[in-house]
Design a protein around this motif. Structure first.
Motif, PDB file in Angstrom:
ATOM      1  N   ALA A 285      69.392  47.122  46.100  1.00 49.36           N
ATOM      2  CA  ALA A 285      68.402  48.110  46.519  1.00 49.36           C
ATOM      3  C   ALA A 285      69.130  49.406  46.825  1.00 49.36           C
ATOM      4  O   ALA A 285      70.231  49.393  47.375  1.00 49.36           O
ATOM      5  CB  ALA A 285      67.637  47.619  47.743  1.00 49.36           C
ATOM      6  N   GLN A 286      68.507  50.513  46.467  1.00 48.20           N
ATOM      7  CA  GLN A 286      69.126  51.827  46.636  1.00 48.20           C
ATOM      8  C   GLN A 286      68.142  52.778  47.297  1.00 48.20           C
ATOM      9  O   GLN A 286      67.056  52.997  46.774  1.00 48.20           O
ATOM     10  CB  GLN A 286      69.510  52.378  45.252  1.00 48.20           C
ATOM     11  CG  GLN A 286      70.094  53.765  45.265  1.00 48.20           C
ATOM     12  CD  GLN A 286      71.457  53.814  45.919  1.00 48.20           C
ATOM     13  OE1 GLN A 286      72.269  52.922  45.729  1.00 48.20           O
ATOM     14  NE2 GLN A 286      71.710  54.844  46.696  1.00 48.20           N
ATOM     15  N   PRO A 287      68.508  53.360  48.457  1.00 50.88           N
ATOM     16  CA  PRO A 287      67.617  54.351  49.066  1.00 50.88           C
ATOM     17  C   PRO A 287      67.420  55.531  48.114  1.00 50.88           C
ATOM     18  O   PRO A 287      68.331  55.917  47.393  1.00 50.88           O
ATOM     19  CB  PRO A 287      68.363  54.800  50.318  1.00 50.88           C
ATOM     20  CG  PRO A 287      69.456  53.823  50.525  1.00 50.88           C
ATOM     21  CD  PRO A 287      69.743  53.172  49.211  1.00 50.88           C
ATOM     22  N   LEU A 288      66.221  56.076  48.131  1.00 48.05           N
ATOM     23  CA  LEU A 288      65.919  57.260  47.329  1.00 48.05           C
ATOM     24  C   LEU A 288      65.975  58.484  48.232  1.00 48.05           C
ATOM     25  O   LEU A 288      65.701  58.397  49.423  1.00 48.05           O
ATOM     26  CB  LEU A 288      64.524  57.128  46.706  1.00 48.05           C
ATOM     27  CG  LEU A 288      64.338  55.921  45.786  1.00 48.05           C
ATOM     28  CD1 LEU A 288      62.897  55.826  45.312  1.00 48.05           C
ATOM     29  CD2 LEU A 288      65.293  55.986  44.596  1.00 48.05           C
TER      30      LEU A 288
ATOM     31  N   MET B 263      61.941  55.920  51.064  1.00 50.23           N
ATOM     32  CA  MET B 263      61.673  55.091  49.893  1.00 50.23           C
ATOM     33  C   MET B 263      62.992  54.504  49.399  1.00 50.23           C
ATOM     34  O   MET B 263      64.064  55.044  49.674  1.00 50.23           O
ATOM     35  CB  MET B 263      61.022  55.917  48.783  1.00 50.23           C
ATOM     36  CG  MET B 263      59.675  56.511  49.167  1.00 50.23           C
ATOM     37  SD  MET B 263      58.930  57.504  47.852  1.00 50.23           S
ATOM     38  CE  MET B 263      58.416  56.198  46.718  1.00 50.23           C
ATOM     39  N   ALA B 264      62.882  53.419  48.645  1.00 48.31           N
ATOM     40  CA  ALA B 264      64.066  52.801  48.047  1.00 48.31           C
ATOM     41  C   ALA B 264      63.677  52.106  46.761  1.00 48.31           C
ATOM     42  O   ALA B 264      62.562  51.591  46.632  1.00 48.31           O
ATOM     43  CB  ALA B 264      64.695  51.795  49.009  1.00 48.31           C
ATOM     44  N   ALA B 265      64.597  52.095  45.806  1.00 48.39           N
ATOM     45  CA  ALA B 265      64.430  51.328  44.570  1.00 48.39           C
ATOM     46  C   ALA B 265      64.960  49.924  44.835  1.00 48.39           C
ATOM     47  O   ALA B 265      66.027  49.757  45.425  1.00 48.39           O
ATOM     48  CB  ALA B 265      65.201  51.980  43.435  1.00 48.39           C
ATOM     49  N   VAL B 266      64.208  48.916  44.416  1.00 43.60           N
ATOM     50  CA  VAL B 266      64.583  47.522  44.653  1.00 43.60           C
ATOM     51  C   VAL B 266      64.538  46.770  43.331  1.00 43.60           C
ATOM     52  O   VAL B 266      63.526  46.808  42.618  1.00 43.60           O
ATOM     53  CB  VAL B 266      63.622  46.851  45.667  1.00 43.60           C
ATOM     54  CG1 VAL B 266      64.019  45.399  45.895  1.00 43.60           C
ATOM     55  CG2 VAL B 266      63.610  47.620  46.981  1.00 43.60           C
ATOM     56  N   HIS B 267      65.625  46.070  43.028  1.00 40.93           N
ATOM     57  CA  HIS B 267      65.683  45.264  41.808  1.00 40.93           C
ATOM     58  C   HIS B 267      65.084  43.891  42.097  1.00 40.93           C
ATOM     59  O   HIS B 267      65.792  42.929  42.401  1.00 40.93           O
ATOM     60  CB  HIS B 267      67.126  45.151  41.305  1.00 40.93           C
ATOM     61  CG  HIS B 267      67.636  46.435  40.749  1.00 40.93           C
ATOM     62  ND1 HIS B 267      67.539  46.750  39.423  1.00 40.93           N
ATOM     63  CD2 HIS B 267      68.187  47.507  41.354  1.00 40.93           C
ATOM     64  CE1 HIS B 267      68.033  47.958  39.221  1.00 40.93           C
ATOM     65  NE2 HIS B 267      68.438  48.442  40.385  1.00 40.93           N
TER      66      HIS B 267
END
Length: 188
Positions: A124-127, A69-73
């Motif tokens: 974007a940042q991997p979780l 998963m990743a957080a995406v702006h």
């Protein structure tokens, strides 16, 4: 009362303590399994049943293929369109705020998607997750989990709380539907 993602920041005894001081929640919000805490505190299910479901859910989900998963702006609509055109193996797993979503899918597809997002200047940042939660990679747990939920007593909520699926107040029909809890672990 806000509850977190890891079992509960607030438990029944905490609520009883607050209530003994005359403090009562007007409404609740819990993210992912935190919604189980809100449901318990709202009288939907017993603490024992909530804990049993969380443990079973975890076991079932860990049995699925690994993913990421990743957080995406990026706004949900723009991200959905970008995924369809550029990374169809990935999907939106959570809409956390306007302009902030989480995506999920197979690790290789996620890594490629993150590289493509970085190349276009999107943050974007991997979780740190072992699996692609709230995605199609969880489809294999839906039927067994629904069967487990069917085996417990569910009641209409006595306190309002927010549904993770709709972002609206939970309805008695949702709170007492085994299918809702399967959707809850699968959908954004």
């Amino acid at each position: 009362i806000t509850t977190g993602d890891w079992s509960s920041d607030v438990c029944s005894s905490d609520l009883l303590l607050w209530q003994s001081w005359g403090v009562r929640p007007a409404a609740m919000l819990g993210h992912s399994i935190g919604e189980y805490v809100a449901a318990h505190l709202a009288g939907v299910l017993s603490l024992a049943d909530a804990l049993a479901l969380v443990a079973a859910r975890g076991r079932l989900m860990q049995g699925m293929a690994p993913g990421g998963m990743a957080a995406v702006h990026m706004d949900e609509g723009a991200l959905r369109a970008w995924l369809a055109a550029n990374a169809p193996a990935l999907e939106i797993a959570a809409v956390n705020a306007p302009g902030l979503c989480a995506i999920a899918g197979p690790r290789e597809a996620l890594d490629a998607g993150l590289a493509a997002l970085a190349a276009m200047g999107t943050e974007a940042q991997p979780l740190h997750t072992s699996h692609a939660f709230h995605s199609s990679m969880m489809d294999g747990v839906l039927e067994p989990f629904t069967a487990l939920v069917r085996g417990i007593a569910l009641h209409a909520p006595t306190l309002p709380y927010v549904s993770n699926l709709t972002g609206q107040w939970i309805t008695p029909e949702q709170a007492t539907s085994p299918a809702y809890y399967a959707e809850h672990l699968r959908r954004a």
